[in-house]
Design an enzyme around this catalytic site. Structure first.
Site, PDB file in Angstrom:
ATOM      1  N   GLU A  83      38.131  32.737  32.100  1.00  0.00           N
ATOM      2  CA  GLU A  83      37.540  33.246  30.682  1.00  0.00           C
ATOM      3  C   GLU A  83      38.784  32.837  29.120  1.00  0.00           C
ATOM      4  O   GLU A  83      39.152  33.800  28.375  1.00  0.00           O
ATOM      5  CB  GLU A  83      37.541  35.284  30.780  1.00  0.00           C
ATOM      6  CG  GLU A  83      36.249  35.770  31.051  1.00  0.00           C
ATOM      7  CD  GLU A  83      35.591  36.989  31.225  1.00  0.00           C
ATOM      8  OE1 GLU A  83      35.277  37.553  30.615  1.00  0.00           O
ATOM      9  OE2 GLU A  83      37.296  37.581  31.897  1.00  0.00           O
ATOM     10  N   HIS A 102      42.736  40.801  27.152  1.00  0.00           N
ATOM     11  CA  HIS A 102      41.887  41.048  28.311  1.00  0.00           C
ATOM     12  C   HIS A 102      42.103  41.326  29.240  1.00  0.00           C
ATOM     13  O   HIS A 102      42.637  40.860  30.098  1.00  0.00           O
ATOM     14  CB  HIS A 102      41.265  39.573  28.226  1.00  0.00           C
ATOM     15  CG  HIS A 102      40.001  39.952  29.028  1.00  0.00           C
ATOM     16  ND1 HIS A 102      38.044  40.871  28.631  1.00  0.00           N
ATOM     17  CD2 HIS A 102      39.248  39.281  30.085  1.00  0.00           C
ATOM     18  CE1 HIS A 102      37.978  40.683  29.550  1.00  0.00           C
ATOM     19  NE2 HIS A 102      38.121  40.006  30.549  1.00  0.00           N
ATOM     20  N   HIS A 104      40.919  45.093  32.156  1.00  0.00           N
ATOM     21  CA  HIS A 104      39.215  45.404  32.828  1.00  0.00           C
ATOM     22  C   HIS A 104      40.330  47.473  33.149  1.00  0.00           C
ATOM     23  O   HIS A 104      40.741  47.594  34.331  1.00  0.00           O
ATOM     24  CB  HIS A 104      39.499  45.122  33.833  1.00  0.00           C
ATOM     25  CG  HIS A 104      38.777  43.823  34.002  1.00  0.00           C
ATOM     26  ND1 HIS A 104      38.471  43.112  35.330  1.00  0.00           N
ATOM     27  CD2 HIS A 104      38.416  42.920  32.979  1.00  0.00           C
ATOM     28  CE1 HIS A 104      38.229  41.396  34.467  1.00  0.00           C
ATOM     29  NE2 HIS A 104      37.990  41.925  33.365  1.00  0.00           N
ATOM     30  N   HIS A 170      32.562  45.657  32.217  1.00  0.00           N
ATOM     31  CA  HIS A 170      33.776  44.662  32.449  1.00  0.00           C
ATOM     32  C   HIS A 170      35.222  44.838  32.135  1.00  0.00           C
ATOM     33  O   HIS A 170      36.446  45.170  32.660  1.00  0.00           O
ATOM     34  CB  HIS A 170      33.438  43.987  30.858  1.00  0.00           C
ATOM     35  CG  HIS A 170      33.721  41.928  31.420  1.00  0.00           C
ATOM     36  ND1 HIS A 170      34.032  41.381  30.662  1.00  0.00           N
ATOM     37  CD2 HIS A 170      34.873  41.810  31.859  1.00  0.00           C
ATOM     38  CE1 HIS A 170      34.020  40.461  30.681  1.00  0.00           C
ATOM     39  NE2 HIS A 170      35.514  41.133  31.689  1.00  0.00           N
TER      40      HIS A 170
END
Ligand SMILES: [Zn+2]
Length: 254
Positions: A83, A102, A104, A170
């Protein structure tokens, strides 16, 4: 320490903090920084040579090109994250951003799954995270991996000019003027979700009144002028040092 070693050390430190606070589990998640004024991006690597977010060391941070490919292939099993396009696309869309995270975090993901908004339930308890709820947090509606340039751009469009967005089923992406700022926004978003979650368990949570939301929005930090992308100073710098102190060099909680 030269500026490249410094930026790698700061990305690794941000990852260790996010890991220690359990915003990132195991190996999923990454932070990155851009060398200000350039298109040089440094991101936590994935692959067999990594140790997981919480144990990220500077040598697990790799440089990637704006197209997401690693500048120098690794001989020790480090790869560009699938990603990576989240990072490259946000940097492309937002010239003022020099840090992207980023991860989760479970509490935030629960709200995206249940289609429940994160409400401004408190004010002075934590103005920084309250402001996120007051200003509204965009949500990327797809639960797929952002593993192509197109999906990265789609995510960057959802983020728009905000400093964070949720990603349905996500996780989250946050962006800031430095990797530390992006990491602290991720922490604030997680704190907001945790209180919303617990309040919902207790009963019938109600947002604070509009005039109090306006008061919280009006609180401004006494910003200390610093070069773009530099580590935070002033009160924000002190807060970051607190988070840093939660981990030692190996990323273990003290
Ligand atoms: Zn992800």
């Amino acid at each position: 320490m030269n500026e490249i070693d410094d930026i790698k050390a700061r990305v690794a430190q941000a990852c260790r903090v996010l890991g220690a606070l359990e915003l990132a589990k195991g190996a999923t998640g990454h932070a990155s920084a851009r060398l200000p004024g350039t298109d040089r991006i440094f991101v936590r690597a994935r692959g067999p040579g990594e140790l997981g977010v919480r144990f990220t060391t500077p040598d697990q941070v790799v440089e990637v090109r704006p197209d997401g490919r690693m500048v120098t292939p690794s001989e020790r099993g480090l790869e560009s994250p699938l990603e990576v396009f989240i990072h490259t696309s946000v940097y492309k869309a937002r010239p003022e951003v020099n840090g992207v995270v980023h991860v989760h975090p479970t509490h935030v993901v629960l709200f995206t799954i249940c289609n429940k908004p994160l409400l401004p339930l408190y004010g002075a308890y934590d103005p920084a995270s309250a402001k996120l709820a007051i200003s509204g947090i965009p949500t990327y509606p797809r639960s797929i991996l952002c593993d192509t340039p197109e999906r990265g751009e789609e995510l960057a469009r959802t983020l728009g000019g905000s400093n964070c967005c949720m990603m349905r089923g996500h996780g989250i992406t946050s962006a800031g003027i430095s990797v530390e700022e992006a990491a602290m926004t991720a922490i604030q978003l997680n704190d907001l979700a945790e209180v919303n979650y617990k309040a919902a368990l207790l009963g019938d949570p109600q947002p604070i009144p509009q005039d109090e939301q306006d008061f919280i929005t009006g609180i401004t930090d006494k910003a200390v002028a610093a070069p773009p992308g530099s580590a935070p100073s002033g009160r924000t710098g002190a807060l970051w040092r607190y988070y840093q102190s939660l981990t030692d060099g190996d990323g273990k909680a003290k």
